[in-house]
Design a protein around this motif. Structure first.
Motif, PDB file in Angstrom:
ATOM      1  N   GLN A   9       0.960  -1.268   0.182  1.00  0.00           N
ATOM      2  CA  GLN A   9       0.128  -0.036  -0.107  1.00  0.00           C
ATOM      3  C   GLN A   9       1.220   1.015   0.164  1.00  0.00           C
ATOM      4  OE1 GLN A   9      -3.418   0.454   0.047  1.00  0.00           O
ATOM      5  NE2 GLN A   9      -4.052   1.649   0.332  1.00  0.00           N
ATOM      6  N   ASP A  11       1.906   5.304   0.905  1.00  0.00           N
ATOM      7  CA  ASP A  11       2.003   5.952   2.440  1.00  0.00           C
ATOM      8  C   ASP A  11       0.891   7.382   0.960  1.00  0.00           C
ATOM      9  OD1 ASP A  11       2.382   7.905   3.812  1.00  0.00           O
ATOM     10  OD2 ASP A  11       2.104   9.939   2.742  1.00  0.00           O
ATOM     11  N   ILE A  12      -0.392   7.587   1.627  1.00  0.00           N
ATOM     12  CA  ILE A  12      -1.605   8.115   1.057  1.00  0.00           C
ATOM     13  C   ILE A  12      -0.946   9.631   0.404  1.00  0.00           C
ATOM     14  CG2 ILE A  12      -3.824   8.695   1.132  1.00  0.00           C
ATOM     15  CD1 ILE A  12      -4.204   6.356   3.373  1.00  0.00           C
ATOM     16  N   PHE A  15       1.442   9.679  -2.117  1.00  0.00           N
ATOM     17  CA  PHE A  15       0.524   8.873  -3.275  1.00  0.00           C
ATOM     18  C   PHE A  15       0.018  10.522  -4.130  1.00  0.00           C
ATOM     19  CE2 PHE A  15      -3.014   7.813  -6.382  1.00  0.00           C
ATOM     20  CZ  PHE A  15      -2.330   6.936  -7.204  1.00  0.00           C
ATOM     21  N   LEU A  42      -5.783   6.002  -9.449  1.00  0.00           N
ATOM     22  CA  LEU A  42      -6.170   6.267  -7.905  1.00  0.00           C
ATOM     23  C   LEU A  42      -6.274   4.805  -7.142  1.00  0.00           C
ATOM     24  CD1 LEU A  42      -8.704   9.410  -7.789  1.00  0.00           C
ATOM     25  CD2 LEU A  42      -6.785   8.979  -6.614  1.00  0.00           C
ATOM     26  N   ARG A  44      -4.718   2.382  -7.188  1.00  0.00           N
ATOM     27  CA  ARG A  44      -3.546   2.021  -6.458  1.00  0.00           C
ATOM     28  C   ARG A  44      -3.520   2.100  -4.917  1.00  0.00           C
ATOM     29  NH1 ARG A  44       1.931   4.614  -9.108  1.00  0.00           N
ATOM     30  NH2 ARG A  44      -0.107   5.950 -10.086  1.00  0.00           N
ATOM     31  N   LEU A  45      -4.716   3.206  -4.599  1.00  0.00           N
ATOM     32  CA  LEU A  45      -4.768   3.197  -3.037  1.00  0.00           C
ATOM     33  C   LEU A  45      -5.622   2.425  -2.132  1.00  0.00           C
ATOM     34  CD1 LEU A  45      -5.421   7.216  -3.058  1.00  0.00           C
ATOM     35  CD2 LEU A  45      -3.268   6.262  -2.294  1.00  0.00           C
ATOM     36  N   SER A  47      -6.425  -0.999  -1.760  1.00  0.00           N
ATOM     37  CA  SER A  47      -5.851  -1.916  -0.283  1.00  0.00           C
ATOM     38  C   SER A  47      -6.504  -2.810  -0.858  1.00  0.00           C
ATOM     39  CB  SER A  47      -6.278  -1.864   1.073  1.00  0.00           C
ATOM     40  OG  SER A  47      -7.599  -3.007   1.071  1.00  0.00           O
ATOM     41  N   ASN A 115      -8.645   7.793   2.552  1.00  0.00           N
ATOM     42  CA  ASN A 115      -8.157   8.350   1.308  1.00  0.00           C
ATOM     43  C   ASN A 115      -8.157   9.737   1.276  1.00  0.00           C
ATOM     44  OD1 ASN A 115      -6.645   5.718   1.130  1.00  0.00           O
ATOM     45  ND2 ASN A 115      -8.329   5.732  -0.922  1.00  0.00           N
TER      46      ASN A 115
END
Length: 221
Positions: A9, A11-12, A15, A42, A44-45, A47, A115
Motif C-alpha cells: 500500500q 503512503d496516501i 501518493f 487512484l 493503487r490506493l 488495499s 484516502n
C-alpha cells in the motif's frame, strides 16, 4: 477493481502529492485542491484486502452539492463567520476549506474514506486553513459540538440519505443549524428543505467550469 501485482500500500499523502494535480476548483477558483485526472492511478490506493469492495474514490472529485456550498460560504461569509462548522461527508475538504476561508472559528471535516482524510489535510494546508479531519461515519454517534452542519451532495443513495436525514434531525433538535448543498439528487428530502440560494456550478467530476448545472443551498428543518 482488484489489480494483480499490487504488493504494498503506498503512503496516501505521498501518493496524492506525486500523482494528483493541484488545480483551481471549477466554479470556486479561490480554492485549489489536489484533484484526480486520467493518469492519477487512484486504484493503487485501494488495499488488497478490500478487493472489489473498495469504495469508489468519490473524495477525489468535486461534486455539485459541495461546490454550491463552497460558493455560498465565500459569497456570504456571514453564514459561517465566527461559528463552529462540521463538513459532513467532506470528500477532500472543499466545503470545510471554504468555511475556513470565510472566517469559521473552527472546522471539523468528517469523511469515511481514509484516502479522503489524507487529502483533507493536504488541501487544508494548500489553502492556508486549519481543519480537524475525522475518519469514519459520524452519523450514528453523538451530536457534534458545532454551530452548523454542512452537507454537500449526500442524497444520491437511499440508505445514505435516510441516515443523513436522521442525523440532521438530531442536530436540529440540539439547536444546530443544518445546510444542504445539492443539485437535485434522487433522495433529497424535499419536504424538510427551504431554499436559501442557487448557483450554477460544475457537475460531478467533469473538471470543466463550462459544464455547469443549477444547484441549490437549502436550510434543513
Amino acid at each position: 477493481m482488484n489489480h494483480q501485482g499490487m504488493t504494498q500500500q503506498p503512503d496516501i499523502a505521498d501518493f496524492i502529492v506525486a500523482n494528483m494535480h493541484v488545480v483551481a476548483v471549477p466554479s470556486v477558483p479561490e480554492i485549489r485542491l489536489y484533484s484526480a485526472h486520467p493518469g492519477s492511478g487512484l486504484w493503487r490506493l485501494a488495499s488488497d484486502d478490500a478487493g472489489d469492495d473498495a469504495p469508489p474514490p468519490y473524495w477525489a472529485y468535486q461534486w455539485a452539492g459541495g461546490l454550491v456550498l463552497a460558493r455560498h460560504f465565500l459569497e456570504r461569509p456571514e453564514t459561517v463567520r465566527g461559528r463552529r462548522v462540521l463538513d459532513l461527508g467532506a470528500g477532500s475538504g472543499l466545503v470545510g476549506i471554504a468555511a475556513g476561508m470565510a472566517g469559521a472559528s473552527s472546522v471539523l471535516a468528517a469523511e469515511v474514506d481514509r484516502n479522503g482524510v489524507a487529502a483533507i489535510g493536504l488541501n487544508a494546508a494548500l489553502n492556508g486553513v486549519d481543519i480537524i479531519a475525522i475518519s469514519g461515519d459520524v452519523t450514528g454517534g453523538r451530536v457534534p459540538e458545532v454551530d452548523i452542519v454542512a452537507v454537500g451532495d449526500l442524497f444520491y443513495d437511499a440508505e445514505l440519505g435516510a441516515r443523513v436525514t436522521a442525523f440532521l434531525d438530531r442536530c436540529v433538535d440540539a439547536g444546530i443549524e443544518a445546510l444542504v448543498g445539492d443539485p437535485g439528487r434522487a433522495h433529497l428530502p424535499h419536504a424538510r428543505l427551504r431554499l436559501v440560494a442557487e448557483h450554477a456550478v460544475a457537475d460531478v467530476g467533469t473538471g470543466q467550469a463550462a459544464t455547469t448545472k443549477p444547484s441549490a443551498v437549502f436550510s434543513f428543518g
